[in-house]
Design a protein around this motif. Structure first.
Motif, PDB file in Angstrom:
ATOM      1  N   ARG A   1     -27.734  -3.213  -9.912  1.00  0.00           N
ATOM      2  CA  ARG A   1     -26.800  -2.881  -8.825  1.00  0.00           C
ATOM      3  C   ARG A   1     -26.563  -4.085  -7.926  1.00  0.00           C
ATOM      4  O   ARG A   1     -25.464  -4.332  -7.460  1.00  0.00           O
ATOM      5  CB  ARG A   1     -27.352  -1.718  -7.998  1.00  0.00           C
ATOM      6  N   ILE A   2     -27.625  -4.845  -7.674  1.00  0.00           N
ATOM      7  CA  ILE A   2     -27.483  -6.042  -6.851  1.00  0.00           C
ATOM      8  C   ILE A   2     -26.569  -7.058  -7.537  1.00  0.00           C
ATOM      9  O   ILE A   2     -25.677  -7.638  -6.939  1.00  0.00           O
ATOM     10  CB  ILE A   2     -28.866  -6.668  -6.561  1.00  0.00           C
ATOM     11  N   LEU A   3     -26.763  -7.244  -8.851  1.00  0.00           N
ATOM     12  CA  LEU A   3     -25.966  -8.215  -9.582  1.00  0.00           C
ATOM     13  C   LEU A   3     -24.503  -7.812  -9.659  1.00  0.00           C
ATOM     14  O   LEU A   3     -23.633  -8.653  -9.809  1.00  0.00           O
ATOM     15  CB  LEU A   3     -26.530  -8.398 -10.996  1.00  0.00           C
ATOM     16  N   SER A   4     -24.208  -6.542  -9.562  1.00  0.00           N
ATOM     17  CA  SER A   4     -22.829  -6.106  -9.663  1.00  0.00           C
ATOM     18  C   SER A   4     -22.068  -6.301  -8.361  1.00  0.00           C
ATOM     19  O   SER A   4     -20.862  -6.104  -8.310  1.00  0.00           O
ATOM     20  CB  SER A   4     -22.756  -4.636 -10.073  1.00  0.00           C
ATOM     21  N   ASP A   5     -22.728  -6.689  -7.299  1.00  0.00           N
ATOM     22  CA  ASP A   5     -22.077  -6.920  -6.030  1.00  0.00           C
ATOM     23  C   ASP A   5     -21.323  -8.248  -6.058  1.00  0.00           C
ATOM     24  O   ASP A   5     -21.872  -9.280  -6.419  1.00  0.00           O
ATOM     25  CB  ASP A   5     -23.115  -6.923  -4.909  1.00  0.00           C
ATOM     26  N   GLY A   6     -20.047  -8.232  -5.625  1.00  0.00           N
ATOM     27  CA  GLY A   6     -19.224  -9.424  -5.713  1.00  0.00           C
ATOM     28  C   GLY A   6     -19.724 -10.577  -4.878  1.00  0.00           C
ATOM     29  O   GLY A   6     -19.593 -11.735  -5.270  1.00  0.00           O
ATOM     30  N   SER A   7     -20.295 -10.289  -3.690  1.00  0.00           N
ATOM     31  CA  SER A   7     -20.744 -11.372  -2.820  1.00  0.00           C
ATOM     32  C   SER A   7     -21.859 -12.188  -3.471  1.00  0.00           C
ATOM     33  O   SER A   7     -21.938 -13.410  -3.302  1.00  0.00           O
ATOM     34  CB  SER A   7     -21.226 -10.806  -1.482  1.00  0.00           C
ATOM     35  N   VAL A   8     -22.715 -11.511  -4.240  1.00  0.00           N
ATOM     36  CA  VAL A   8     -23.780 -12.225  -4.959  1.00  0.00           C
ATOM     37  C   VAL A   8     -23.179 -13.098  -6.053  1.00  0.00           C
ATOM     38  O   VAL A   8     -23.599 -14.237  -6.261  1.00  0.00           O
ATOM     39  CB  VAL A   8     -24.794 -11.227  -5.548  1.00  0.00           C
ATOM     40  N   SER A   9     -22.168 -12.579  -6.753  1.00  0.00           N
ATOM     41  CA  SER A   9     -21.503 -13.359  -7.795  1.00  0.00           C
ATOM     42  C   SER A   9     -20.899 -14.627  -7.222  1.00  0.00           C
ATOM     43  O   SER A   9     -21.062 -15.722  -7.772  1.00  0.00           O
ATOM     44  CB  SER A   9     -20.393 -12.524  -8.454  1.00  0.00           C
ATOM     45  N   ILE A  10     -20.195 -14.501  -6.107  1.00  0.00           N
ATOM     46  CA  ILE A  10     -19.548 -15.663  -5.489  1.00  0.00           C
ATOM     47  C   ILE A  10     -20.586 -16.661  -5.016  1.00  0.00           C
ATOM     48  O   ILE A  10     -20.442 -17.874  -5.214  1.00  0.00           O
ATOM     49  CB  ILE A  10     -18.653 -15.210  -4.322  1.00  0.00           C
ATOM     50  N   LEU A  11     -21.649 -16.175  -4.380  1.00  0.00           N
ATOM     51  CA  LEU A  11     -22.682 -17.075  -3.897  1.00  0.00           C
ATOM     52  C   LEU A  11     -23.332 -17.834  -5.051  1.00  0.00           C
ATOM     53  O   LEU A  11     -23.584 -19.043  -4.948  1.00  0.00           O
ATOM     54  CB  LEU A  11     -23.742 -16.293  -3.121  1.00  0.00           C
ATOM     55  N   LEU A  12     -23.583 -17.140  -6.158  1.00  0.00           N
ATOM     56  CA  LEU A  12     -24.153 -17.807  -7.330  1.00  0.00           C
ATOM     57  C   LEU A  12     -23.216 -18.894  -7.839  1.00  0.00           C
ATOM     58  O   LEU A  12     -23.656 -20.008  -8.153  1.00  0.00           O
ATOM     59  CB  LEU A  12     -24.422 -16.780  -8.433  1.00  0.00           C
ATOM     60  N   CYS A  13     -21.921 -18.592  -7.912  1.00  0.00           N
ATOM     61  CA  CYS A  13     -20.942 -19.587  -8.357  1.00  0.00           C
ATOM     62  C   CYS A  13     -20.936 -20.808  -7.436  1.00  0.00           C
ATOM     63  O   CYS A  13     -20.928 -21.955  -7.899  1.00  0.00           O
ATOM     64  CB  CYS A  13     -19.544 -18.971  -8.396  1.00  0.00           C
ATOM     65  N   VAL A  14     -20.952 -20.557  -6.132  1.00  0.00           N
ATOM     66  CA  VAL A  14     -20.910 -21.654  -5.167  1.00  0.00           C
ATOM     67  C   VAL A  14     -22.169 -22.509  -5.260  1.00  0.00           C
ATOM     68  O   VAL A  14     -22.115 -23.746  -5.204  1.00  0.00           O
ATOM     69  CB  VAL A  14     -20.715 -21.100  -3.742  1.00  0.00           C
ATOM     70  N   LEU A  15     -23.324 -21.872  -5.412  1.00  0.00           N
ATOM     71  CA  LEU A  15     -24.574 -22.621  -5.512  1.00  0.00           C
ATOM     72  C   LEU A  15     -24.601 -23.502  -6.766  1.00  0.00           C
ATOM     73  O   LEU A  15     -25.100 -24.632  -6.724  1.00  0.00           O
ATOM     74  CB  LEU A  15     -25.764 -21.665  -5.517  1.00  0.00           C
ATOM     75  N   ILE A  16     -24.057 -23.002  -7.876  1.00  0.00           N
ATOM     76  CA  ILE A  16     -24.048 -23.796  -9.103  1.00  0.00           C
ATOM     77  C   ILE A  16     -23.114 -24.996  -8.967  1.00  0.00           C
ATOM     78  O   ILE A  16     -23.497 -26.134  -9.259  1.00  0.00           O
ATOM     79  CB  ILE A  16     -23.655 -22.920 -10.306  1.00  0.00           C
ATOM     80  N   VAL A  17     -21.877 -24.768  -8.506  1.00  0.00           N
ATOM     81  CA  VAL A  17     -20.959 -25.906  -8.391  1.00  0.00           C
ATOM     82  C   VAL A  17     -21.381 -26.859  -7.275  1.00  0.00           C
ATOM     83  O   VAL A  17     -20.985 -28.031  -7.276  1.00  0.00           O
ATOM     84  CB  VAL A  17     -19.505 -25.441  -8.179  1.00  0.00           C
ATOM     85  N   SER A  18     -22.212 -26.399  -6.325  1.00  0.00           N
ATOM     86  CA  SER A  18     -22.693 -27.274  -5.258  1.00  0.00           C
ATOM     87  C   SER A  18     -23.647 -28.349  -5.757  1.00  0.00           C
ATOM     88  O   SER A  18     -23.947 -29.304  -5.023  1.00  0.00           O
ATOM     89  CB  SER A  18     -23.380 -26.447  -4.159  1.00  0.00           C
ATOM     90  N   LEU A  19     -24.128 -28.220  -6.984  1.00  0.00           N
ATOM     91  CA  LEU A  19     -24.918 -29.310  -7.576  1.00  0.00           C
ATOM     92  C   LEU A  19     -24.076 -30.583  -7.696  1.00  0.00           C
ATOM     93  O   LEU A  19     -24.612 -31.689  -7.623  1.00  0.00           O
ATOM     94  CB  LEU A  19     -25.436 -28.891  -8.948  1.00  0.00           C
ATOM     95  N   GLY A  20     -22.761 -30.407  -7.874  1.00  0.00           N
ATOM     96  CA  GLY A  20     -21.874 -31.569  -7.929  1.00  0.00           C
ATOM     97  C   GLY A  20     -21.851 -32.351  -6.632  1.00  0.00           C
ATOM     98  O   GLY A  20     -22.086 -33.570  -6.623  1.00  0.00           O
ATOM     99  N   PRO A  21     -21.570 -31.712  -5.487  1.00  0.00           N
ATOM    100  CA  PRO A  21     -21.630 -32.460  -4.227  1.00  0.00           C
ATOM    101  C   PRO A  21     -23.025 -32.963  -3.853  1.00  0.00           C
ATOM    102  O   PRO A  21     -23.141 -33.926  -3.087  1.00  0.00           O
ATOM    103  CB  PRO A  21     -21.099 -31.464  -3.189  1.00  0.00           C
ATOM    104  N   ILE A  22     -24.094 -32.343  -4.366  1.00  0.00           N
ATOM    105  CA  ILE A  22     -25.423 -32.930  -4.143  1.00  0.00           C
ATOM    106  C   ILE A  22     -25.500 -34.297  -4.817  1.00  0.00           C
ATOM    107  O   ILE A  22     -26.016 -35.274  -4.244  1.00  0.00           O
ATOM    108  CB  ILE A  22     -26.529 -31.989  -4.658  1.00  0.00           C
ATOM    109  N   HIS A  23     -24.947 -34.400  -6.048  1.00  0.00           N
ATOM    110  CA  HIS A  23     -24.837 -35.715  -6.707  1.00  0.00           C
ATOM    111  C   HIS A  23     -23.973 -36.657  -5.877  1.00  0.00           C
ATOM    112  O   HIS A  23     -24.298 -37.846  -5.713  1.00  0.00           O
ATOM    113  CB  HIS A  23     -24.221 -35.536  -8.098  1.00  0.00           C
ATOM    114  N   PHE A  24     -22.879 -36.142  -5.331  1.00  0.00           N
ATOM    115  CA  PHE A  24     -21.991 -36.908  -4.451  1.00  0.00           C
ATOM    116  C   PHE A  24     -22.797 -37.510  -3.296  1.00  0.00           C
ATOM    117  O   PHE A  24     -22.757 -38.722  -3.036  1.00  0.00           O
ATOM    118  CB  PHE A  24     -20.909 -35.938  -3.963  1.00  0.00           C
TER     119      PHE A  24
END
Length: 490
Positions: free
Chosen positions: A42-65
């Protein structure tokens, strides 16, 4: 009972076109359709968690930046000594990240338009990892320069693609907060470079620098593509499935789907986009705002301070300059975190005004401290007082920058550019940013040798121009959908 069956069938239809986004989402959607769904599902089906997970993954790019920005500060003395470089050669090394970023920024918009935001980040991550490996194994300046160019190319692509991806997946009421995580990740990467630079040598530090992109590459397989890009490319089934996952499987997305379809209906993927389109006000005005903010962000001298903060602190008479540089990075992360909290509360314009006014005052204080310091003896009390004052002024400048000018220019650029010209216009705006960054980082050492006080006087003047520019041209985008923002320029 019939409504339950219909819901199950609807979820099944959503899952079919979404197989390409990764097995994680496939598994999650199956879990969500089960009657006896577990609490974790049920937690995983929540959209806010999905978006946060996406943002955290792509944020690895700016950490390299950020790591790339911070790398040249704690390693300067070691690299110059080990490879027998001159100060000017090391200045070239530091600035070549900007040259690579310029090349990456030229290509970033078109790459992101033709193969998507995820594919663009994959193209950025691979040369970034190779660049760090080349630096770690370099035995002369040529390999050092090559590695810096490769890493810079990745930074250029990342600097356009990540803000755009976050803006396109985020709901309007949290877009500012999520978008500012981009800048928070940059400052975190910079701080980590400063921190590890205290304890490890420059070769091992380069190996550590490769880790964010090494993690980003597999992470991209577990996040969906931008729904707005999918809609623009005519992949309507995939577009709706991606948006449903991002908003949650229990959320009605029909209104947002219609708004996005209307927005992209006039932007045919086969239509040729040219510079001639930029003559229309609905196109040139948002581009001018984006270029102006990103350009002034560089001209205030932030990258000069971050690239060579250790040297600046040494010039100010600070004994442990590496520790002072790390503390500066840590303060920047904390201030950016505050900005993240304020972004969707105070609004973009007010934060830019407060930030730029404060930066101007801080830089004037730093300039005055260096002027006084240069006119007194190193043994006098005034010399040490001015050293402390310059340090306090630089810390305050970083805090002021992080509160607004750090994150907001990239956020606004991703919000205001119309989808029909976003690839072309975004590449132009990002190119201008990196071109000016190159000029600053290439000349800041020479400027500091000329006059530390004069250097910060120039930066203070540029910060004052930001106040004028924001007052005259920058719109407020808080609480508005991307489609509303872009329609307003018509």
């Amino acid at each position: 009972m019939s409504s339950s069956v219909e819901a199950s069938e609807d979820n099944e239809e959503l899952r079919k076109p979404f197989l390409h986004t990764g097995s994680w989402y496939k598994m999650r959607s199956r879990q969500s359709s089960l009657t006896g769904m577990s609490s974790s599902a049920r937690i995983l089906s929540d959209g806010s968690v999905s978006i946060l997970l996406c943002v955290l993954i792509v944020s690895l790019g700016p950490i390299h930046f950020g790591f790339t920005l911070g790398y040249s500060s704690p390693t300067e003395d070691e690299i110059i000594s080990d490879l027998r470089l001159s100060v000017s050669q090391y200045s070239i090394f530091g600035s070549l990240a900007n040259v690579g970023a310029m090349v990456g920024s030229i290509a970033s918009g078109q790459i992101a338009e033709y193969i998507g935001r995820k594919g663009s980040l994959m193209i950025a991550a691979i040369p970034s990892v190779l660049g760090w490996v080349v630096i770690a194994t370099a035995n002369d300046s040529s390999f050092l320069y090559l590695g810096r160019l490769l890493g810079g190319f990745g930074v250029g692509v990342i600097s356009y693609t990540v803000p755009v991806y976050i803006a396109e997946i985020a709901p309007q009421d949290s877009r500012g907060r999520l978008g500012s995580l981009y800048q928070l990740s940059i400052t975190t990467g910079t701080m980590l470079a400063y921190l590890f630079g205290i304890f490890v040598d420059w070769r091992l530090l380069a190996v550590i620098g490769a880790l964010p992109c090494l993690l980003l590459i597999p992470g991209l397989f577990f996040i969906p593509e931008s729904p707005r890009w999918l809609a623009k490319m005519g992949l309507m089934d995939d577009f709706e499935a991606s948006l449903q996952v991002l908003r949650g499987f229990e959320t009605d997305i029909s209104v947002e789907v219609n708004d996005i379809k209307i927005s992209v209906s006039s932007a045919n993927k086969r239509t040729a986009i040219s510079f001639a389109l930029l003559r229309r006000k609905r196109y040139w005005f948002p581009l001018m705002v984006g270029i102006g903010l990103l350009g002034l962000q560089q001209l205030c001298g932030i990258n000069g301070v971050l690239f060579y903060s250790t040297t600046i602190f040494e010039n100010a008479g600070i004994s442990d300059s590496k520790l002072a540089t790390f503390l500066l990075g840590a303060i920047q992360v904390a201030a950016t975190a505050v900005s993240t909290w304020l972004m969707d509360r105070a609004g973009r314009r007010i934060l830019l005004m407060v930030s730029s006014w404060s930066m101007t005052v801080c830089l004037i204080v730093v300039a005055a401290a260096f002027y006084v310091q240069s006119s007194v003896s190193e043994d006098s009390n005034w010399y040490h007082v001015m050293a402390i004052l310059s340090l306090v002024g630089l810390v305050a400048f970083i805090i002021a920058f992080s509160l607004g000018m750090g994150a907001i220019p990239w956020l606004i650029m991703s919000e205001i550019l119309p989808i029909g010209i976003k690839g072309l216009a975004g590449s132009v705006a990002t190119l201008v940013s990196w071109l000016l960054s190159f000029g600053i980082t290439m000349t800041v050492n020479l400027l500091l040798d000329w006059s530390s006080g004069g250097t910060f006087t120039i930066f203070a003047t540029m910060s004052a121009l930001i106040v004028v520019f924001v007052t005259l041209f920058v719109p407020e985008t808080k609480g508005r959908t991307l489609e509303e923002i872009q329609t307003s320029f018509r």
